[in-house]
Design a protein around this motif. Structure first.
Motif, PDB file in Angstrom:
ATOM      1  N   PHE A 191       0.847  -1.183   0.000  1.00 39.72           N
ATOM      2  CA  PHE A 191       0.000   0.000   0.000  1.00 39.72           C
ATOM      3  C   PHE A 191       0.887   1.239   0.000  1.00 39.72           C
ATOM      4  N   ARG A 238       1.638   4.601   0.878  1.00 39.98           N
ATOM      5  CA  ARG A 238       1.302   5.670   1.823  1.00 39.98           C
ATOM      6  C   ARG A 238       2.161   6.878   1.459  1.00 39.98           C
ATOM      7  N   LEU A 271      -7.297   3.449   3.921  1.00 41.57           N
ATOM      8  CA  LEU A 271      -6.645   2.200   4.320  1.00 41.57           C
ATOM      9  C   LEU A 271      -7.635   1.044   4.345  1.00 41.57           C
ATOM     10  N   GLN A 279      -1.212   5.513  10.251  1.00 45.70           N
ATOM     11  CA  GLN A 279      -0.919   5.071   8.892  1.00 45.70           C
ATOM     12  C   GLN A 279      -0.386   3.646   8.804  1.00 45.70           C
ATOM     13  N   ALA A 292      -3.236  -2.167   5.475  1.00 44.68           N
ATOM     14  CA  ALA A 292      -4.339  -1.725   4.633  1.00 44.68           C
ATOM     15  C   ALA A 292      -5.158  -2.923   4.191  1.00 44.68           C
TER      16      ALA A 292
END
Length: 616
Positions: A303, A305, A555, A596, A600
Motif C-alpha cells: 500500500f 502511503r 486504508l 498510517q 491496509a
C-alpha cells in the motif's frame, strides 16, 4: 568570479548514478544583473561586467542567493571566468546545468554554445572548441522568465505575491553548474532496467559514436565483490545492449524494507584493450506490476502511503540549502509513517532520487506543468505546447534508471471540460502519455493527476478530494467496486472533465490538506497569512480525529492501492503540512505514524490469498 574565501555551496557530485572521476564544480559567486526589460543583449550586457553578484546555484528570488529580489524578473544575466584544467587537454569538455528557469542562452568567450527551453530539466553543451585547456574564458548565461508567457512553471505564482497553493517564483540558475571532461568517443547515460523475473539487469549503453574494435564492459558488484560481468562490441550499434544475469545465490531484491543497491561499473575499451572511458553507477533489482486494481512491488501488494512533497525551502525556494536537507525531508516523511511521495509540480534534483534509492522511498515522478487550462482565471493562456513534451523527455532520460521511481505522472490537474472538440491540451496530454510509455515500458503511467483524465489506456486512475468530513469522504468511494468512484468535475457546470473510469488501479492522489497553524490557534488569520483546505480545525485534537478518519477511509478500502496526503511541510502561507516550513514538528509523530502503519485492506486481502515475493 568565484570568491576563494566563500565555501562552495552544494559541492557534492550532482549526478550520483552516472559518475566520472574528473569534474569541476562551478557553483559559487558569479557576476549578476537583473534585466527587467529584457534589453540586455542590445545594451551590451553579454560583453560587459555585470553590476552585482549572486551565489550560484540559488535563484535570485531566494535569500541564500544574496540577492533576494522577489519582483518579476523578465531576464537575468550571469557572468564568470572559467578555466579548463590543463590535464583535460585532448578531451571533450561538457558544460552541465542541473536546471535553469526558463529560457536559457549560453555564451563562452563570446560564442553562443547553446540554448535550452524549460525550467526543470537538466541540459548540457559541448564547449570544447571555445574553451581550450589552460585558457581563461568568460562564461555568460542569460535566462528569460516571462510571467505572462504560457510555460510550465509548477507552483510559481503569476501574481506578484504567493497565494493559496502558489509560491514565490524561481528565475535563472537553481541547480548545480559544472564541467566534465569526456573522451572523443564516450559513453552516454546508460539505461538500466531491472528484470526481476529473470534475475538480471538489462542494460543499454548509448555511445557518442562507434569505436572500431572497441568493447563495452559492465561489471556488477555487491559488498562481497564481483557478482557478474558482461561485454558487447562497441563498433556495431550506437546503443549496445546486454543482459547481466545474477547468480541465484547473489540475487537481492530492492524493496522499501531492504533497499539494496548493486554497484555497476561501465568501461569502454579500444581495439588494443586500452581504457577509453569509465563510469560508475548503481541499480536496484525490483519490479512494478499491475494485477486487477493492485499495484505490486516485487510481486507483493505494498500500500503506497505517499505524501505530497513540494520541495520548497524558506531560504532556498526550489533549491535545497544542502544535500543534508534532501535527506532530512525523506527521513521526516518516513518518521511520520509515509513510505513514499508524489514529487509534486517540480522535477526534483537527482540527488534526491539517489537518497530515495538508498533509503527505500517510493516516488512518483511528475512534471511541473500546473495550469494547463482553457477556462478563465489566473491560468488563462496556459495551453501546453511542444516544449512540455521536449522537457518531459529530458526528465525521463535523466531519471529512468532510479529504482525508487515506481510510476510516472506527466501532468497535474488539467482543467478542461470534456467537450465535442479535440484541443491542444488533448494533443499534448496524449503526446506526453505516449512518449512516457514509449520511453519506459517497466512502470505504470497516470495520464494526469486529478481532474481531466483523457487517455483510455492510462494504467492508473485517480481523484483529488479535499472533503474534510471523514464520513462523507468515505462515502465518495463506496461505489468504486461498481466502477463509479468519486471523480473531479467542473466547478462551474457540473460536467465531467474525464472519460469514464474503466477499472484501473485507483488512488486518491491528493486529500487531507488539513489547515492547522499551532502558532495562530484561536485567532483569525487572513488568507494571505494562512491558507489550507476546508474549515480550519479548532484545536489539535480535532486535527488528529480528522486525520485518522480520512486515512482510515482509504486504508480500509479494499480497492484502493494507495493514497497521497497533502502535504509534507507548510509552504509559505499554505499551512497544512505535517511539519512546519522550517521542518519543525507540529504534531505527535507517533500518533501520525500509528494512524498510517496498520495494515491496509488491500494488503490483508493479498496476504490471505497467499501473495508472495517473486524473485527472492
Amino acid at each position: 568570479m568565484p570568491d576563494d574565501q566563500t565555501p562552495l555551496p552544494r559541492d557534492e557530485y550532482p549526478r550520483p548514478q552516472f559518475r566520472r572521476q574528473r569534474w569541476l564544480n562551478l557553483n559559487g559567486r558569479w557576476g549578476f544583473e537583473i534585466d527587467r526589460g529584457d534589453s540586455g543583449l542590445e545594451r551590451g550586457l553579454r560583453d560587459a561586467p555585470l553590476s552585482g553578484e549572486i551565489l550560484v546555484p540559488f535563484a535570485p528570488e531566494s535569500t541564500l542567493s544574496g540577492v533576494g529580489d522577489r519582483d518579476f524578473l523578465r531576464a537575468v544575466w550571469y557572468r564568470r571566468t572559467i578555466r579548463v584544467p590543463e590535464e583535460w587537454a585532448g578531451q571533450r569538455v561538457l558544460l552541465h546545468f542541473g536546471a535553469v528557469d526558463h529560457d536559457t542562452t549560453v555564451w563562452v568567450d563570446g560564442t553562443e554554445v547553446g540554448r535550452h527551453r524549460g525550467g526543470f530539466s537538466s541540459f548540457t553543451f559541448d564547449i570544447t572548441d571555445v574553451a581550450p585547456a589552460g585558457a581563461e574564458v568568460p562564461l555568460v548565461v542569460r535566462a528569460r522568465d516571462e510571467p505572462e508567457a504560457p510555460q510550465a512553471r509548477g507552483k510559481q505564482s503569476r501574481d506578484y505575491a504567493p497565494h493559496a497553493a502558489k509560491y514565490w517564483r524561481t528565475t535563472g540558475i537553481w541547480q548545480t553548474v559544472w564541467l566534465e571532461p569526456v573522451p572523443q568517443v564516450a559513453m552516454r547515460r546508460p539505461r538500466i532496467t531491472p528484470n526481476l523475473a529473470a534475475g538480471s539487469f538489462d542494460v543499454e549503453v548509448p555511445l557518442s559514436a562507434n569505436l572500431p574494435g572497441g568493447v563495452v564492459r559492465v561489471v556488477v558488484s555487491d559488498g562481497a565483490g564481483e557478482v557478474t560481468r558482461g561485454e558487447v562490441r562497441a563498433d556495431l550499434d550506437l546503443a549496445p545492449r546486454l543482459s547481466l544475469a545474477l547468480p541465484a545465490g547473489r540475487r537481492r531484491v530492492w524493496s522499501t524494507t531492504d533497499p539494496f543497491l548493486y554497484d555497476l561499473r561501465f568501461e569502454l575499451s579500444d581495439a588494443d584493450g586500452r581504457l577509453v572511458d569509465a563510469v560508475d553507477s548503481y541499480a536496484g533489482l525490483r519490479s512494478v506490476g499491475i494485477t486487477g486494481k493492485q499495484i505490486r512491488i516485487n510481486g507483493e501488494v505494498v500500500f503506497q502511503r505517499l505524501v505530497l512533497d513540494q520541495g520548497y525551502y524558506p531560504d532556498g525556494l526550489m533549491t535545497a540549502p544542502s544535500d543534508a536537507d534532501l535527506v532530512r525531508d525523506i527521513e521526516l516523511s518516513l518518521a511520520a509513517g509515509f513510505n513514499g511521495a508524489r514529487l509534486h509540480q517540480k522535477v526534483f534534483e537527482e540527488r534526491f532520487l539517489y537518497h530515495a534509492d538508498r533509503l527505500g522511498y517510493l516516488v512518483w515522478g511528475e512534471f511541473g506543468d500546473w495550469g494547463c487550462n482553457t477556462e478563465q482565471g489566473e491560468t488563462t493562456n496556459q495551453q501546453p505546447d511542444a516544449s512540455y513534451v521536449q522537457e518531459w523527455l529530458e526528465v525521463l532520460e535523466r531519471d529512468y534508471s532510479h529504482p525508487s521511481i515506481v510510476g510516472w505522472c506527466p501532468l497535474n490537474e488539467t482543467w478542461q471540460a470534456y467537450g465535442d472538440r479535440i484541443t491542444a491540451l488533448d494533443d499534448v496530454m496524449r503526446g506526453m502519455f505516449l512518449a512516457t510509455k514509449a520511453f519506459d515500458t517497466s512502470r505504470p503511467v497516470l495520464d494526469t493527476s486529478g481532474y481531466a483524465h483523457r487517455i483510455a489506456e492510462s494504467d492508473v486512475f485517480d481523484s483529488h478530494d479535499y472533503e474534510q468530513d471523514p464520513g462523507t469522504f468515505a462515502a465518495n468511494y463506496a461505489r468504486l467496486a461498481d466502477g463509479d468512484p468519486y471523480v473531479n468535475r467542473s466547478d462551474n457546470t457540473g460536467d465531467s472533465w474525464s472519460i469514464a473510469y474503466r477499472g484501473q488501479p485507483f488512488f486518491v492522489s491528493e486529500f487531507g490538506g488539513i489547515w492547522w497553524n499551532p502558532a495562530a490557534a484561536g485567532r483569525p488569520q487572513s488568507a494571505s497569512e494562512s491558507w489550507g483546505y476546508g474549515d480550519r480545525v479548532r484545536d489539535i485534537e480535532e486535527f488528529y480525529t480528522r486525520f485518522e478518519g480520512l486515512v482510515a477511509a482509504l486504508l480500509d478500502h479494499p480497492d484502493m492501492f494507495g493514497y497521497c496526503y497533502t502535504q509534507l511541510t507548510d509552504v509559505f502561507q499554505e499551512q497544512n503540512g505535517i511539519f512546519g516550513f522550517d521542518r519543525t514538528d507540529k504534531f505527535d509523530l507517533a500518533r501520525i505514524r500509528a494512524a498510517q502503519l496498520r495494515p491496509a485492506a488491500i494488503e490483508l486481502a493479498d496476504g490471505a490469498a497467499g501473495g508472495s515475493r517473486h524473485g527472492e
